[in-house]
Scaffold this motif. Sequence first.
Motif, PDB file in Angstrom:
ATOM      1  N   MET A   1       0.806  -1.191   0.000  1.00 19.72           N
ATOM      2  CA  MET A   1       0.000   0.000   0.000  1.00 19.72           C
ATOM      3  C   MET A   1       0.858   1.268   0.000  1.00 19.72           C
ATOM      4  O   MET A   1       0.581   2.204  -0.704  1.00 19.72           O
ATOM      5  N   ALA A   2       1.921   1.247   0.815  1.00 18.15           N
ATOM      6  CA  ALA A   2       2.791   2.424   0.882  1.00 18.15           C
ATOM      7  C   ALA A   2       3.514   2.643  -0.437  1.00 18.15           C
ATOM      8  O   ALA A   2       3.698   3.779  -0.868  1.00 18.15           O
ATOM      9  N   MET A   3       3.960   1.543  -1.073  1.00 25.94           N
ATOM     10  CA  MET A   3       4.652   1.674  -2.350  1.00 25.94           C
ATOM     11  C   MET A   3       3.713   2.209  -3.426  1.00 25.94           C
ATOM     12  O   MET A   3       4.109   3.000  -4.274  1.00 25.94           O
ATOM     13  N   GLU A   4       2.460   1.806  -3.354  1.00 21.86           N
ATOM     14  CA  GLU A   4       1.470   2.285  -4.300  1.00 21.86           C
ATOM     15  C   GLU A   4       1.264   3.787  -4.144  1.00 21.86           C
ATOM     16  O   GLU A   4       1.211   4.525  -5.127  1.00 21.86           O
ATOM     17  N   GLN A   5       1.176   4.258  -2.914  1.00 23.47           N
ATOM     18  CA  GLN A   5       1.011   5.684  -2.658  1.00 23.47           C
ATOM     19  C   GLN A   5       2.250   6.462  -3.069  1.00 23.47           C
ATOM     20  O   GLN A   5       2.140   7.568  -3.591  1.00 23.47           O
ATOM     21  N   ASN A   6       3.436   5.892  -2.827  1.00 18.99           N
ATOM     22  CA  ASN A   6       4.675   6.554  -3.210  1.00 18.99           C
ATOM     23  C   ASN A   6       4.747   6.715  -4.728  1.00 18.99           C
ATOM     24  O   ASN A   6       5.147   7.767  -5.221  1.00 18.99           O
ATOM     25  N   GLY A   7       4.377   5.678  -5.458  1.00 22.72           N
ATOM     26  CA  GLY A   7       4.371   5.759  -6.918  1.00 22.72           C
ATOM     27  C   GLY A   7       3.390   6.796  -7.421  1.00 22.72           C
ATOM     28  O   GLY A   7       3.665   7.527  -8.371  1.00 22.72           O
ATOM     29  N   ASN A   8       2.225   6.895  -6.774  1.00 22.55           N
ATOM     30  CA  ASN A   8       1.247   7.901  -7.168  1.00 22.55           C
ATOM     31  C   ASN A   8       1.769   9.310  -6.910  1.00 22.55           C
ATOM     32  O   ASN A   8       1.552  10.210  -7.716  1.00 22.55           O
ATOM     33  N   ARG A   9       2.463   9.494  -5.810  1.00 21.91           N
ATOM     34  CA  ARG A   9       3.020  10.816  -5.505  1.00 21.91           C
ATOM     35  C   ARG A   9       4.077  11.229  -6.519  1.00 21.91           C
ATOM     36  O   ARG A   9       4.115  12.377  -6.948  1.00 21.91           O
ATOM     37  N   TRP A  10       4.953  10.278  -6.876  1.00 22.63           N
ATOM     38  CA  TRP A  10       5.979  10.599  -7.860  1.00 22.63           C
ATOM     39  C   TRP A  10       5.373  10.862  -9.226  1.00 22.63           C
ATOM     40  O   TRP A  10       5.848  11.711  -9.980  1.00 22.63           O
ATOM     41  N   THR A  11       4.330  10.133  -9.582  1.00 24.11           N
ATOM     42  CA  THR A  11       3.661  10.368 -10.859  1.00 24.11           C
ATOM     43  C   THR A  11       3.048  11.758 -10.894  1.00 24.11           C
ATOM     44  O   THR A  11       3.189  12.483 -11.890  1.00 24.11           O
ATOM     45  N   LEU A  12       2.379  12.146  -9.831  1.00 20.38           N
ATOM     46  CA  LEU A  12       1.790  13.480  -9.774  1.00 20.38           C
ATOM     47  C   LEU A  12       2.860  14.565  -9.778  1.00 20.38           C
ATOM     48  O   LEU A  12       2.720  15.589 -10.463  1.00 20.38           O
ATOM     49  N   ALA A  13       3.933  14.367  -9.015  1.00 16.80           N
ATOM     50  CA  ALA A  13       5.019  15.361  -8.993  1.00 16.80           C
ATOM     51  C   ALA A  13       5.694  15.453 -10.360  1.00 16.80           C
ATOM     52  O   ALA A  13       6.033  16.540 -10.810  1.00 16.80           O
ATOM     53  N   GLY A  14       5.888  14.310 -11.016  1.00 18.32           N
ATOM     54  CA  GLY A  14       6.515  14.320 -12.337  1.00 18.32           C
ATOM     55  C   GLY A  14       5.666  15.014 -13.382  1.00 18.32           C
ATOM     56  O   GLY A  14       6.178  15.726 -14.248  1.00 18.32           O
ATOM     57  N   THR A  15       4.347  14.831 -13.316  1.00 16.43           N
ATOM     58  CA  THR A  15       3.491  15.500 -14.288  1.00 16.43           C
ATOM     59  C   THR A  15       3.380  16.995 -14.013  1.00 16.43           C
ATOM     60  O   THR A  15       3.218  17.788 -14.926  1.00 16.43           O
ATOM     61  N   ARG A  16       3.499  17.364 -12.739  1.00 17.50           N
ATOM     62  CA  ARG A  16       3.366  18.787 -12.413  1.00 17.50           C
ATOM     63  C   ARG A  16       4.660  19.566 -12.617  1.00 17.50           C
ATOM     64  O   ARG A  16       4.666  20.636 -13.212  1.00 17.50           O
ATOM     65  N   TRP A  17       5.780  19.053 -12.098  1.00 14.41           N
ATOM     66  CA  TRP A  17       7.024  19.819 -12.116  1.00 14.41           C
ATOM     67  C   TRP A  17       8.058  19.295 -13.109  1.00 14.41           C
ATOM     68  O   TRP A  17       9.119  19.891 -13.252  1.00 14.41           O
ATOM     69  N   GLY A  18       7.783  18.194 -13.766  1.00 11.77           N
ATOM     70  CA  GLY A  18       8.733  17.643 -14.727  1.00 11.77           C
ATOM     71  C   GLY A  18       8.778  18.449 -16.014  1.00 11.77           C
ATOM     72  O   GLY A  18       7.800  19.080 -16.410  1.00 11.77           O
ATOM     73  N   ASP A  19       9.920  18.426 -16.659  1.00  6.97           N
ATOM     74  CA  ASP A  19      10.113  19.161 -17.918  1.00  6.97           C
ATOM     75  C   ASP A  19       9.779  18.226 -19.084  1.00  6.97           C
ATOM     76  O   ASP A  19      10.661  17.670 -19.725  1.00  6.97           O
ATOM     77  N   TRP A  20       8.502  18.056 -19.351  1.00  2.00           N
ATOM     78  CA  TRP A  20       8.062  17.102 -20.370  1.00  2.00           C
ATOM     79  C   TRP A  20       8.267  17.636 -21.786  1.00  2.00           C
ATOM     80  O   TRP A  20       8.283  16.860 -22.736  1.00  2.00           O
ATOM     81  N   ARG A  21       8.411  18.929 -21.949  1.00  2.57           N
ATOM     82  CA  ARG A  21       8.639  19.470 -23.295  1.00  2.57           C
ATOM     83  C   ARG A  21       9.987  19.054 -23.858  1.00  2.57           C
ATOM     84  O   ARG A  21      10.140  18.894 -25.056  1.00  2.57           O
ATOM     85  N   HIS A  22      10.980  18.897 -22.989  1.00  2.00           N
ATOM     86  CA  HIS A  22      12.335  18.571 -23.426  1.00  2.00           C
ATOM     87  C   HIS A  22      12.754  17.174 -22.973  1.00  2.00           C
ATOM     88  O   HIS A  22      13.912  16.957 -22.646  1.00  2.00           O
ATOM     89  N   TRP A  23      11.821  16.234 -22.964  1.00  2.00           N
ATOM     90  CA  TRP A  23      12.148  14.898 -22.464  1.00  2.00           C
ATOM     91  C   TRP A  23      13.173  14.201 -23.334  1.00  2.00           C
ATOM     92  O   TRP A  23      13.933  13.383 -22.844  1.00  2.00           O
ATOM     93  N   LYS A  24      13.244  14.535 -24.626  1.00  2.00           N
ATOM     94  CA  LYS A  24      14.240  13.894 -25.497  1.00  2.00           C
ATOM     95  C   LYS A  24      15.665  14.302 -25.117  1.00  2.00           C
ATOM     96  O   LYS A  24      16.601  13.546 -25.325  1.00  2.00           O
ATOM     97  N   LYS A  25      15.820  15.496 -24.559  1.00  2.00           N
ATOM     98  CA  LYS A  25      17.133  15.949 -24.123  1.00  2.00           C
ATOM     99  C   LYS A  25      17.619  15.133 -22.918  1.00  2.00           C
ATOM    100  O   LYS A  25      18.814  14.914 -22.752  1.00  2.00           O
ATOM    101  N   TYR A  26      16.691  14.650 -22.091  1.00  2.00           N
ATOM    102  CA  TYR A  26      17.035  13.902 -20.886  1.00  2.00           C
ATOM    103  C   TYR A  26      16.952  12.390 -21.077  1.00  2.00           C
ATOM    104  O   TYR A  26      17.205  11.647 -20.146  1.00  2.00           O
TER     105      TYR A  26
END
Length: 92
Positions: A1-26
């Motif tokens: 359960m904790a791992m599931e919540q941790n994955g959801n948090r990282w997914t939300l943080a990645g979609t909010r603060w991640g630089d998805w426009r330049h993902w090919k650079k990374y």
Amino acid sequence: MAMEQNGNRWTLAGTRWGDWRHWKKYQPTILYLLLLNVLYYYITYHHRLWYLHPQWPLNSELICILGELIVFTSTVLIFLGRYPEGKLFSLR
């Protein structure tokens, strides 16, 4: 359960603060981290430093690895997308 919540948090943080426009650079950094993680899993299969015991409904180790792929990708996109550019940290 904790791992599931941790994955959801990282997914939300990645979609909010991640630089998805330049993902090919990374992409090389993401692939490098994922390759090292897979090598760690296979080289140290019987002698790991730590072991995650999957719980229901995540009974498969493959599902746990897929969760780590989401976390690593989100981490790289957040960190490198916000890495400062310029000579602020230069030694010159």
